[in-house]
Design a protein around this motif. Structure first.
Motif, PDB file in Angstrom:
ATOM      1  N   GLN A  73       0.841  -1.198   0.000  1.00 23.31           N
ATOM      2  CA  GLN A  73       0.000   0.000   0.000  1.00 23.31           C
ATOM      3  C   GLN A  73       0.881   1.255   0.000  1.00 23.31           C
ATOM      4  O   GLN A  73       2.020   1.203   0.459  1.00 23.31           O
ATOM      5  CB  GLN A  73      -0.895   0.007   1.246  1.00 23.31           C
ATOM      6  N   PRO A  74       0.363   2.367  -0.471  1.00 21.94           N
ATOM      7  CA  PRO A  74       1.129   3.619  -0.392  1.00 21.94           C
ATOM      8  C   PRO A  74       1.481   3.939   1.060  1.00 21.94           C
ATOM      9  O   PRO A  74       0.756   3.576   1.987  1.00 21.94           O
ATOM     10  CB  PRO A  74       0.167   4.662  -0.961  1.00 21.94           C
ATOM     11  N   ILE A  75       2.617   4.605   1.244  1.00 21.06           N
ATOM     12  CA  ILE A  75       3.070   5.002   2.568  1.00 21.06           C
ATOM     13  C   ILE A  75       3.138   6.522   2.634  1.00 21.06           C
ATOM     14  O   ILE A  75       3.207   7.199   1.615  1.00 21.06           O
ATOM     15  CB  ILE A  75       4.442   4.377   2.907  1.00 21.06           C
ATOM     16  N   GLN A  76       3.118   7.079   3.840  1.00 18.42           N
ATOM     17  CA  GLN A  76       3.169   8.531   4.017  1.00 18.42           C
ATOM     18  C   GLN A  76       4.600   9.045   4.102  1.00 18.42           C
ATOM     19  O   GLN A  76       4.876  10.200   3.820  1.00 18.42           O
ATOM     20  CB  GLN A  76       2.389   8.946   5.267  1.00 18.42           C
ATOM     21  N   ARG A  77       5.522   8.170   4.511  1.00 18.68           N
ATOM     22  CA  ARG A  77       6.901   8.593   4.739  1.00 18.68           C
ATOM     23  C   ARG A  77       7.827   7.407   4.473  1.00 18.68           C
ATOM     24  O   ARG A  77       7.570   6.302   4.919  1.00 18.68           O
ATOM     25  CB  ARG A  77       7.035   9.045   6.185  1.00 18.68           C
ATOM     26  N   LEU A  78       8.915   7.677   3.767  1.00 13.99           N
ATOM     27  CA  LEU A  78       9.949   6.680   3.512  1.00 13.99           C
ATOM     28  C   LEU A  78      11.143   7.046   4.387  1.00 13.99           C
ATOM     29  O   LEU A  78      11.601   8.190   4.362  1.00 13.99           O
ATOM     30  CB  LEU A  78      10.326   6.712   2.030  1.00 13.99           C
ATOM     31  N   VAL A  79      11.612   6.111   5.214  1.00 13.11           N
ATOM     32  CA  VAL A  79      12.713   6.371   6.146  1.00 13.11           C
ATOM     33  C   VAL A  79      13.943   5.601   5.683  1.00 13.11           C
ATOM     34  O   VAL A  79      13.894   4.376   5.517  1.00 13.11           O
ATOM     35  CB  VAL A  79      12.337   5.947   7.590  1.00 13.11           C
ATOM     36  N   LEU A  80      15.049   6.317   5.474  1.00 10.12           N
ATOM     37  CA  LEU A  80      16.309   5.711   5.065  1.00 10.12           C
ATOM     38  C   LEU A  80      17.305   5.844   6.214  1.00 10.12           C
ATOM     39  O   LEU A  80      17.579   6.952   6.666  1.00 10.12           O
ATOM     40  CB  LEU A  80      16.875   6.422   3.829  1.00 10.12           C
ATOM     41  N   ALA A  81      17.838   4.727   6.701  1.00 15.43           N
ATOM     42  CA  ALA A  81      18.848   4.765   7.755  1.00 15.43           C
ATOM     43  C   ALA A  81      20.163   5.234   7.150  1.00 15.43           C
ATOM     44  O   ALA A  81      20.535   4.802   6.065  1.00 15.43           O
ATOM     45  CB  ALA A  81      19.008   3.382   8.385  1.00 15.43           C
ATOM     46  N   ALA A  82      20.849   6.113   7.824  1.00 15.34           N
ATOM     47  CA  ALA A  82      22.110   6.666   7.320  1.00 15.34           C
ATOM     48  C   ALA A  82      23.241   6.279   8.259  1.00 15.34           C
ATOM     49  O   ALA A  82      23.680   7.066   9.081  1.00 15.34           O
ATOM     50  CB  ALA A  82      22.009   8.181   7.178  1.00 15.34           C
ATOM     51  N   SER A  83      23.730   5.034   8.133  1.00 20.22           N
ATOM     52  CA  SER A  83      24.784   4.559   9.031  1.00 20.22           C
ATOM     53  C   SER A  83      26.158   5.068   8.627  1.00 20.22           C
ATOM     54  O   SER A  83      27.050   5.162   9.461  1.00 20.22           O
ATOM     55  CB  SER A  83      24.803   3.025   9.056  1.00 20.22           C
TER      56      SER A  83
END
Length: 122
Positions: A73-83
């Motif tokens: 399903q569509p999401i409201q926010r995409l979170v990318l971890a920046a290690s």
């Protein structure tokens, strides 16, 4: 809006996100579309397969990539971890391209701006 980067998307709200898998060192690509319901992942591709890189349902071989259409399903926010530990970041291409998260830091949030161009609440 300190720490906010605003990126113009391609016509019709499309963008591509590409990165190199941290374990398998192979390419991964996702195509996204901004819709009224949120961010929708319309196509994904991996260059090879391995740990955490299995093609999705319906995956088929195109050139050197496994390609499929994600079913989420569509999401409201995409979170990318920046290690900063993967050796590279994500390449986000909309109207232009930019590299995100190549060094360690706070997670990167990709979300649509409000109708007036402001960052959404929450």
């Amino acid at each position: 809006m300190a720490g906010t980067l605003i990126i113009a998307l391609a016509p019709e709200g499309r963008f591509t996100l590409e990165w190199v898998h941290s374990v398998e060192k192979e390419g991964w690509r996702e195509e996204w579309q901004l819709t009224e319901e949120g961010l929708s992942n319309t196509r994904a591709a991996v260059k090879g397969s391995g740990a955490g890189m299995e093609p999705g349902e319906g995956g088929h071989w195109e050139g050197r990539w496994w390609v499929w259409q994600p079913k989420g399903q569509p999401i409201q926010r995409l979170v990318l971890a920046a290690s900063g530990a993967t050796g590279s970041g994500w390449r986000l291409c909309g109207a232009d391209c930019v590299t995100l998260g190549s060094t360690g830091g706070e997670p990167i949030l990709i979300e649509p701006c409000g109708q007036d161009g402001d960052h959404p609440a929450g």
